[in-house]
Motif scaffolding. Structure first.
Motif, mmCIF file in Angstrom:
data_model
loop_
_atom_site.group_PDB
_atom_site.id
_atom_site.type_symbol
_atom_site.label_atom_id
_atom_site.label_comp_id
_atom_site.label_asym_id
_atom_site.label_seq_id
_atom_site.Cartn_x
_atom_site.Cartn_y
_atom_site.Cartn_z
ATOM 1 N N ILE A 1 0.859 -1.181 0.000
ATOM 2 C CA ILE A 1 0.000 0.000 0.000
ATOM 3 C C ILE A 1 0.895 1.230 0.000
ATOM 4 C CG2 ILE A 1 -1.759 1.298 1.265
ATOM 5 C CD1 ILE A 1 -2.719 -1.327 2.455
ATOM 6 N N GLY A 2 0.700 2.086 -0.989
ATOM 7 C CA GLY A 2 1.511 3.288 -1.070
ATOM 8 C C GLY A 2 2.291 3.353 -2.363
ATOM 9 N N ALA A 3 2.899 4.507 -2.604
ATOM 10 C CA ALA A 3 3.646 4.746 -3.838
ATOM 11 C C ALA A 3 5.082 4.265 -3.696
ATOM 12 C CB ALA A 3 3.605 6.230 -4.193
ATOM 13 N N GLY A 4 5.744 4.098 -4.827
ATOM 14 C CA GLY A 4 7.148 3.696 -4.846
ATOM 15 C C GLY A 4 7.871 4.347 -6.009
ATOM 16 N N ASP A 5 9.173 4.163 -6.051
ATOM 17 C CA ASP A 5 9.992 4.725 -7.124
ATOM 18 C C ASP A 5 10.009 3.799 -8.329
ATOM 19 O OD1 ASP A 5 10.657 6.913 -5.524
ATOM 20 O OD2 ASP A 5 12.317 5.802 -4.592
ATOM 21 N N TRP A 6 10.165 4.395 -9.490
ATOM 22 C CA TRP A 6 10.236 3.637 -10.742
ATOM 23 C C TRP A 6 11.588 2.922 -10.828
ATOM 24 C CZ3 TRP A 6 6.556 2.744 -14.362
ATOM 25 C CH2 TRP A 6 6.958 2.200 -15.585
ATOM 26 N N VAL A 7 11.563 1.603 -11.033
ATOM 27 C CA VAL A 7 12.811 0.831 -11.115
ATOM 28 C C VAL A 7 12.944 0.109 -12.452
ATOM 29 C CG1 VAL A 7 12.983 0.514 -8.627
ATOM 30 C CG2 VAL A 7 11.726 -1.167 -9.999
ATOM 31 N N GLY A 8 12.035 0.346 -13.366
ATOM 32 C CA GLY A 8 12.113 -0.276 -14.689
ATOM 33 C C GLY A 8 11.941 -1.783 -14.628
ATOM 34 N N LEU A 9 12.853 -2.503 -15.252
ATOM 35 C CA LEU A 9 12.752 -3.961 -15.362
ATOM 36 C C LEU A 9 13.460 -4.690 -14.220
ATOM 37 C CD1 LEU A 9 13.387 -4.382 -19.195
ATOM 38 C CD2 LEU A 9 11.190 -4.492 -18.011
ATOM 39 N N GLU A 10 13.838 -3.969 -13.190
ATOM 40 C CA GLU A 10 14.618 -4.580 -12.109
ATOM 41 C C GLU A 10 13.889 -5.747 -11.455
ATOM 42 O OE1 GLU A 10 16.299 -3.364 -7.696
ATOM 43 O OE2 GLU A 10 16.175 -1.806 -9.247
ATOM 44 N N ASN A 11 12.590 -5.605 -11.220
ATOM 45 C CA ASN A 11 11.829 -6.684 -10.584
ATOM 46 C C ASN A 11 11.810 -7.938 -11.454
ATOM 47 O OD1 ASN A 11 11.165 -5.155 -8.309
ATOM 48 N ND2 ASN A 11 9.367 -4.267 -9.320
ATOM 49 N N TYR A 12 11.745 -7.752 -12.760
ATOM 50 C CA TYR A 12 11.739 -8.893 -13.677
ATOM 51 C C TYR A 12 13.136 -9.497 -13.805
ATOM 52 C CZ TYR A 12 7.088 -7.327 -15.026
ATOM 53 O OH TYR A 12 5.759 -6.962 -15.005
ATOM 54 N N GLU A 13 14.167 -8.673 -13.755
ATOM 55 C CA GLU A 13 15.533 -9.169 -13.870
ATOM 56 C C GLU A 13 15.941 -9.990 -12.662
ATOM 57 O OE1 GLU A 13 17.632 -5.544 -14.382
ATOM 58 O OE2 GLU A 13 17.240 -5.396 -16.548
ATOM 59 N N ARG A 14 15.295 -9.759 -11.525
ATOM 60 C CA ARG A 14 15.600 -10.533 -10.318
ATOM 61 C C ARG A 14 15.035 -11.948 -10.373
ATOM 62 N NH1 ARG A 14 14.492 -6.683 -5.010
ATOM 63 N NH2 ARG A 14 16.241 -5.232 -5.300
ATOM 64 N N LEU A 15 13.975 -12.139 -11.128
ATOM 65 C CA LEU A 15 13.274 -13.421 -11.098
ATOM 66 C C LEU A 15 14.151 -14.602 -11.520
ATOM 67 C CD1 LEU A 15 9.722 -12.428 -12.413
ATOM 68 C CD2 LEU A 15 10.465 -12.796 -10.052
ATOM 69 N N PRO A 16 14.960 -14.510 -12.591
ATOM 70 C CA PRO A 16 15.798 -15.678 -12.946
ATOM 71 C C PRO A 16 16.801 -16.066 -11.869
ATOM 72 C CG PRO A 16 15.644 -14.126 -14.779
ATOM 73 C CD PRO A 16 15.063 -13.429 -13.580
ATOM 74 N N ARG A 17 17.138 -15.137 -10.961
ATOM 75 C CA ARG A 17 18.102 -15.433 -9.896
ATOM 76 C C ARG A 17 17.411 -15.778 -8.572
ATOM 77 N NH1 ARG A 17 19.838 -10.460 -11.952
ATOM 78 N NH2 ARG A 17 19.236 -9.429 -9.996
#
Length: 284
Positions: free
Chosen positions: A35-51
């Motif tokens: 709940i709440g706003a956050g900063d834009w991180v681009g594809l970082e969340n997706y890049e973490r998934l393979p690791r």
């Protein structure tokens, strides 16, 4: 006039599906909490998934569960529906009601029924193991047994609706076709393989697609039966979204996993339905 008639549906559909879906995609590109706003991180969340080891576990368990339930559940429902179709009158209605009854039970009741049955300490099935002189099996505490057991429970729970669809498909086949087959001295297997199975193929495609969508989104059973066990070993994708969002307060990372699951459901369901329809067309 037509626009006015469909406008309420379009408005509700947009509010409860389109808008949340768009927000989910946007959220997946941020580091926002639940709940709440956050900063834009681009594809970082997706890049973490393979690791991410837990993501790999959740992905594997989800597809393993689908393999355990979709095709076996579809075949079980088909066989049962053909057996029910041979019955007549009140007996047919009674047997159909008995098979459909589990489908209307809430998941909490299903959990209690099978926990009472398979619980390592006091389960009814464990007393049968004792009577037979065999060692008890901690079904819901063992990584090897957990998914097959939950898959069995899920087939038992959801088969009723599939049976109903198959029964409707069987009743839609004109009896004249079976009368013609009997006049040609067609045996039971020949009649099934050349008449019943090809004509029920569209219903089979529908049932398998519905089951595929449902089982890819599995959560309730896994969450409940994992209590007191090893939940991280039993992760599925929706359970992993729950962990990231509600336990770790990582809304952005949870949204990224949800987007991956959303794409998987869309792609796999469309491919399954189209491939099933094409294979059915070649059988005719």
């Amino acid at each position: 006039m037509a626009v006015l008639l469909i406008l309420p549906f379009v408005a509700i559909y947009g509010l409860v599906f389109i808008y949340p879906t768009i927000k989910m995609f946007i959220l997946s590109f941020t580091d926002a909490p639940l709940i709440g706003a956050g900063d834009w991180v681009g594809l970082e969340n997706y890049e973490r998934l393979p690791r991410d080891r837990r993501f790999h576990t959740a992905l594997w368990n989800t597809f393993y569960f689908v393999a355990l339930t979709v095709i076996p559940g579809t075949l079980v429902a088909l066989v049962i529906s053909l057996g029910i179709n041979r019955l007549k009158g009140r007996l047919q209605s009674l047997v159909l009601a008995l098979f459909f009854l589990p489908y209307i039970l809430p998941v909490s009741v299903v959990y209690l029924i099978w926990d009472w049955t398979l619980n390592f300490q006091f389960g009814i099935a464990m007393h049968l193991f004792d009577w037979a002189g065999a060692d008890r099996i901690p079904v819901f505490k063992s990584t090897a047994w957990f998914m097959p057991a939950v898959g069995f429970v899920t087939i038992w729970w959801t088969a009723g609706f599939s049976i109903l669809l198959f029964l409707a498909g069987r009743r839609a086949i004109p009896e004249e076709i079976y009368e013609a087959a009997s006049l040609d001295n067609s045996g039971s297997w020949s009649t099934f393989s050349r008449v019943t199975w090809p004509l029920m193929w569209p219903v089979t495609a529908l049932v398998s697609t519905i089951q595929l969508i449902l089982q890819l989104k599995i959560f309730d059973q896994v969450y409940l039966f994992s209590q007191g066990g090893r939940p991280n070993d039993n992760l599925v994708l929706v359970y992993y979204v729950f962990q990231r969002a509600f336990q770790s307060n990582q809304g952005g990372r949870a949204a990224a996993v949800a987007v991956v699951l959303f794409v998987i459901v869309i792609v796999v369901s469309v491919l399954n339905f189209q491939l099933t329809r094409l294979s059915g067309g070649r059988r005719k």
